[in-house]
Design a protein around this motif. Structure first.
Motif, PDB file in Angstrom:
ATOM      1  N   ASP A 118       0.806  -1.222   0.000  1.00  0.00           N
ATOM      2  CA  ASP A 118       0.000   0.000   0.000  1.00  0.00           C
ATOM      3  C   ASP A 118       0.839   1.271   0.000  1.00  0.00           C
ATOM      4  OD1 ASP A 118      -2.310  -1.580   0.167  1.00  0.00           O
ATOM      5  OD2 ASP A 118      -2.176  -1.663   2.360  1.00  0.00           O
ATOM      6  N   GLY A 150      -7.648  -1.317  -3.332  1.00  0.00           N
ATOM      7  CA  GLY A 150      -7.485  -0.294  -2.306  1.00  0.00           C
ATOM      8  C   GLY A 150      -6.918   0.993  -2.867  1.00  0.00           C
ATOM      9  N   ARG A 153      -9.627   2.819  -4.749  1.00  0.00           N
ATOM     10  CA  ARG A 153     -10.565   3.459  -3.819  1.00  0.00           C
ATOM     11  C   ARG A 153      -9.964   4.731  -3.231  1.00  0.00           C
ATOM     12  NH1 ARG A 153     -11.772  -1.912  -2.221  1.00  0.00           N
ATOM     13  NH2 ARG A 153     -10.218  -1.773  -0.569  1.00  0.00           N
ATOM     14  N   ASP A 154      -8.674   4.667  -2.911  1.00  0.00           N
ATOM     15  CA  ASP A 154      -8.015   5.827  -2.305  1.00  0.00           C
ATOM     16  C   ASP A 154      -8.021   7.034  -3.224  1.00  0.00           C
ATOM     17  OD1 ASP A 154      -7.502   4.418  -0.023  1.00  0.00           O
ATOM     18  OD2 ASP A 154      -5.406   3.980  -0.515  1.00  0.00           O
ATOM     19  N   ARG A 155      -7.981   6.815  -4.542  1.00  0.00           N
ATOM     20  CA  ARG A 155      -7.984   7.949  -5.468  1.00  0.00           C
ATOM     21  C   ARG A 155      -9.380   8.268  -5.972  1.00  0.00           C
ATOM     22  NH1 ARG A 155      -8.790   7.278 -10.543  1.00  0.00           N
ATOM     23  NH2 ARG A 155      -7.783   9.238 -11.062  1.00  0.00           N
TER      24      ARG A 155
END
Length: 353
Positions: A118, A150, A153-155
């Protein structure tokens, strides 16, 4: 085999490039370990790096007993570090544990390293490689898939379940090559490679990996296009000389000598600043890491694609140097001269000519 009383960081870089082709690579591995034990490293912080290289050499030569000893010591040398090099050393340690039949220990070590997916671009390559050695390729695909989801989703991009992905589900928020040039790009790239090994059909994220790689390559090679981060790729003097010694045809791309190389990087930094793109600095690279990037991604190290991808990786690692220094401070290029007498006037001289 190295015979110097003291080994510098540059010596270690050169040995990484040349050791496996030497007459006695295992002798080099032994001397690297001795240099650490006897305090013969110019920078004591290079101990982990030297022992990791020794372990890699021994593993390549199927001397797993020696590889295990060196890897154990490398992990110990990095015990107080959580940086990318420490992660690689531990993944190598796990890989050797797999090779010696200690599967449970290896998997436990890699599981501890899994969170690096990550945050560390290199982790996608060295964790998946270690899992593949242990016959856990399907597990590598699952870890990489979850890390990709993940990161998306974070961006703010949709990250549908891999089994149910459709073009419509992705919406229109897929990242561009510039947006995904760091961590996400390398997660996608390694996931794509692993899925090919498993002979899995293309899914949406495989298509995204192909698109981003093609986009980054086009940005590096299209005539007249604005340069990407590869234009900020900077090699210190010794690294630059080693690059041209190994690949002389790259002189046209990176500069015929170190003076011209620095001038090119300086001109690009000035251009970016003049266009309002502040806070960008030189991306300090090395020939060993460029070759390593090319090897693990399967590209020719002499191509623009390799330089573009390696530079994007450095961006993702936050590897840029501070720029610009004050006029009377040491120059960013490491020459030892003041900035005002070294690289500051280089762009001006070229622009006026």
């Amino acid at each position: 085999m190295p015979t110097k009383d003291v080994l510098t960081s540059a010596d270690l870089t050169e040995l990484r490039r040349s050791a496996l082709g030497a007459a006695d690579p295992l002798g080099i591995a032994a001397e690297l370990a001795e240099a650490v034990e006897q305090g013969r490293l110019a920078d004591p912080d290079d101990a982990g790096r030297a022992l990791t290289l020794a372990a890699e050499i021994a593993e390549t030569r199927a001397r797993l007993d020696a590889a295990q000893r060196y890897a154990d010591r490398a992990v110990q040398a990095y015990r107080d570090s959580s940086g990318p090099d420490a992660g690689f050393a531990r993944a190598l340690h796990a890989r050797i544990l797999f090779r010696t039949g200690r599967d449970d220990e290896a998997l436990a070590e890699l599981t501890e390293l899994r969170p690096l997916l990550d945050s560390v671009p290199d982790a996608a390559a060295y964790l998946s490689a270690a899992l593949e050695v242990g016959g856990r390729t399907e597990l590598a695909e699952r870890w990489l898939t979850e890390a990709v989801q993940g990161a998306l989703r974070d961006r703010g991009s949709p990250a549908p379940d891999a089994a149910e992905e459709t073009t419509e589900a992705a919406g229109t928020a897929e990242p561009t090559g510039q947006e995904a040039s760091g961590l996400l790009f390398f997660l996608l790239q390694q996931r794509h490679r692993v899925r090919r090994e498993l002979d899995l059909p293309h899914d949406q994220n495989d298509n995204l990996a192909d698109r981003l790689e093609n986009e980054l390559f086009r940005s590096a090679t299209t005539a007249g296009a604005e340069p990407g981060p590869e234009a900020r790729l900077f090699l210190p003097a010794g690294e630059f000389d080693a690059l041209l010694s190994r690949w002389p045809d790259l002189a046209e791309a990176v500069g015929g000598d170190w003076s011209e190389h620095r001038a090119r990087v300086q001109r690009e930094l000035v251009r970016l600043t003049d266009s309002g793109q502040l806070g960008l600095g030189p991306l300090r690279g090395s020939i060993g890491r460029l070759a390593g990037y090319a090897e693990r991604t399967g590209v020719d190290p002499t191509t623009g694609q390799a330089r573009a991808g390696y530079a994007a990786e450095l961006v993702g690692q936050g590897a840029q140097l501070p720029w610009p220094p004050e006029r009377n401070e040491a120059c960013w290029c490491g020459s030892g001269s003041k900035y005002k007498r070294c690289c500051l006037p280089r762009a001006r001289a070229r622009s006026a000519g």
